[in-house]
Design a protein around this motif. Structure first.
Motif, PDB file in Angstrom:
ATOM      1  N   HIS A  25      53.164  43.990  53.026  1.00  0.00           N
ATOM      2  CA  HIS A  25      52.514  45.137  53.543  1.00  0.00           C
ATOM      3  C   HIS A  25      50.874  45.367  52.757  1.00  0.00           C
ATOM      4  CE1 HIS A  25      52.015  49.295  55.439  1.00  0.00           C
ATOM      5  NE2 HIS A  25      51.496  49.496  54.044  1.00  0.00           N
ATOM      6  N   LEU A  26      51.288  45.051  51.405  1.00  0.00           N
ATOM      7  CA  LEU A  26      50.096  45.271  50.427  1.00  0.00           C
ATOM      8  C   LEU A  26      49.192  44.065  50.878  1.00  0.00           C
ATOM      9  CD1 LEU A  26      51.871  46.002  46.887  1.00  0.00           C
ATOM     10  CD2 LEU A  26      50.995  47.461  48.736  1.00  0.00           C
ATOM     11  N   HIS A  27      49.682  42.939  51.125  1.00  0.00           N
ATOM     12  CA  HIS A  27      48.776  41.939  51.095  1.00  0.00           C
ATOM     13  C   HIS A  27      47.896  42.209  52.808  1.00  0.00           C
ATOM     14  CE1 HIS A  27      47.094  37.833  51.799  1.00  0.00           C
ATOM     15  NE2 HIS A  27      47.873  37.903  53.006  1.00  0.00           N
ATOM     16  N   ALA A  28      48.479  42.953  53.741  1.00  0.00           N
ATOM     17  CA  ALA A  28      47.800  43.150  54.704  1.00  0.00           C
ATOM     18  C   ALA A  28      46.800  44.156  54.460  1.00  0.00           C
ATOM     19  CB  ALA A  28      48.900  43.616  55.894  1.00  0.00           C
ATOM     20  N   ALA A  29      47.173  45.146  53.779  1.00  0.00           N
ATOM     21  CA  ALA A  29      46.105  46.007  53.253  1.00  0.00           C
ATOM     22  C   ALA A  29      45.029  45.517  52.370  1.00  0.00           C
ATOM     23  CB  ALA A  29      46.767  47.264  52.508  1.00  0.00           C
ATOM     24  N   GLY A  30      44.994  44.233  51.729  1.00  0.00           N
ATOM     25  CA  GLY A  30      44.008  43.576  51.047  1.00  0.00           C
ATOM     26  C   GLY A  30      44.220  44.378  49.541  1.00  0.00           C
TER      27      GLY A  30
END
Length: 475
Positions: A252-257
């Motif tokens: 989820h953090l990766h998707a948010a950059g």
């Protein structure tokens, strides 16, 4: 003739009708609240929670509660401390008025949450803008991002309340999940972005709860973090303990950059992969928070030794080896007298000792949680869960008012920028004073012998400048 043999002087006590103020030092905080345009913002965001003809508006209700909690109060009845000095604090809502306000929040919890979140986001934007070059949003870059700490804590309930439950420590109460932003070791204490109340039985390692509190925290960030309307995640670093190391949350953090730095429990089955700790040629000396080498502590990027599966691309695992702390119990996994711990990060920086020192600074969030408990979260006064969530929100506001005051009204290097809430109360807020009328103008007299008279003058002067710079609030 008898002599006083007591420790302290014996002084006769009498009551007086003079305008004496026991917490006159709170004038710096009430002035700061007004300088932020608090009254107009509250009316605009939360006006529907007060009848149209009511004497006490939302700004008066939330402002009085926030200042009271910052001063050390624990219950709504502690508003008596402010109520006894109307010349300084104005008309303070009665206990019954406060009770009716919280009843309305129970009837419309989603509406109150939305109004409160938009209120505090705007207040934060104004405070950060007023901080100038100390603005956390302006200072954040991909190489040196703003740090968001996520952590859960426990709040004991001594009576039956809605959603109170048994905790993993054998207590009874709630397990709020808290997101805070770290200003850094030389820039102040930091502030609370979100405080989500949960039943005491809630797990600390719930990926869904981590996602929920992260999203709530991001929604509180000023517009500077949203160029073209999208989150600039590279300027954020999310830091958690091992409870946040779930793949679902990290993706989820990766998707948010966003960047992340999370503790990672080394599986016992992989402990043999780090038995080469005796050979220090592969390790780098660990650093302390001031950049100096730590004694006999080491860091290494072990991604090639301990492969990670199904984690976001760019995730690396770093190991830290340090001597056992005094009182620590040795385990079979300790090697060469060292305790091995690990953390995961996708940070673009590769200097292991720096990344390790930054991750270990996560302990600072414990101080912010302690402060939050000291400004109201430690004693949730209502039965209804929604009312206690509203109380937790106001406790976060009280905590943040002091943090914003430190950030905006104190110059770089001032010692009070790192004071905790109890020191603020004892050294400054508890300063006594007297209200007089001179030339048809009311004045607050403060003792010349006050230990922090210089700090009082500095805060009041800078707050006046802040009020002149703020735009007129709506309403």
């Amino acid at each position: 003739m008898s002599k006083n043999t007591g420790v302290f002087p014996s002084v006769a006590v009498a009551l007086t009708g003079q305008s004496l103020v026991s917490h006159a030092g709170l004038n710096v905080l009430t002035s700061f609240v007004d300088a932020l345009g608090f009254r107009g913002l509250c009316e605009d965001r939360l006006g529907q929670f007060v009848p149209s003809g009511a004497r006490h508006r939302p700004g008066s209700l939330l402002g009085s509660l926030g200042v009271m909690l910052a001063a050390g109060g624990e219950h709504a009845t502690d508003l008596d401390i402010l109520r006894s000095s109307p010349g300084l604090f104005g008309p303070v809502p009665s206990n019954a008025t406060v009770s009716r306000f919280f009843e309305r929040t129970v009837a419309n919890p989603e509406l109150f949450s939305h109004g409160y979140e938009t209120l505090t986001r705007e207040l934060r934007a104004r405070a950060w803008d007023a901080a100038g070059n100390r603005n956390p949003a302006a200072r954040a870059t991909a190489a040196d991002p703003s740090v968001l700490d996520l952590d859960a804590t426990l709040v004991t309930s001594h009576s039956d309340k809605e959603n109170a439950a048994g905790t993993y420590k054998g207590g009874y109460g709630f397990a709020p999940f808290i997101a805070s932003v770290d200003y850094g070791t030389s820039n102040g204490t930091g502030e609370i972005l979100a405080c989500l109340l949960r039943p005491g039985s809630a797990g600390a390692n719930s990926a869904d709860d981590h996602i929920r509190v992260f999203d709530a925290a991001v929604s509180q960030l000023p517009e500077a973090f949203f160029p073209q309307g999208r989150l600039d995640g590279q300027r954020l670093l999310v830091r958690t303990d091992s409870a946040g190391a779930s793949r679902k949350f990290l993706w989820h953090l990766h998707a948010a950059g966003a960047q992340f730095s999370v503790s990672y429990p080394v599986p016992a089955g992989k402990a043999h992969m780090v038995d080469w700790i005796n050979d220090k040629q592969y390790w780098q000396p660990a650093l302390d928070q001031h950049g100096a080498d730590r004694t006999d502590a080491w860091v290494i990027n072990a991604t090639e030794v301990i492969p990670l599966k199904d984690y976001p691309p760019g995730t690396n695992i770093y190991l830290r080896a340090e001597p056992l702390h005094p009182g620590a119990q040795p385990t079979l996994l300790d090697l060469d007298g060292h305790r091995i711990t690990a953390f995961l990060t996708n940070a673009p920086r590769w200097h292991g000792p720096f990344l390790d020192a930054r991750h270990r600074a996560r302990g600072r969030c414990e101080n912010r949680i302690k402060t939050l408990k000291n400004t109201g979260l430690g004693k949730l006064p209502f039965y209804d869960f929604a009312a206690n969530q509203a109380w937790a929100d106001i406790a976060a506001l009280a905590c943040n008012l002091v943090s914003w005051l430190q950030l905006t009204a104190l110059p770089d290097g001032h010692q009070a920028r790192t004071w905790d809430i109890k020191r603020w109360r004892y050294r400054l807020f508890a300063t006594a004073g007297k209200i007089i009328t001179r030339a048809r103008r009311r004045q607050l007299l403060l003792p010349e012998s006050a230990p922090e008279k210089g700090l009082l003058k500095l805060l009041l002067e800078n707050t006046r400048r802040l009020k002149q710079l703020q735009p007129a609030a709506p309403g």
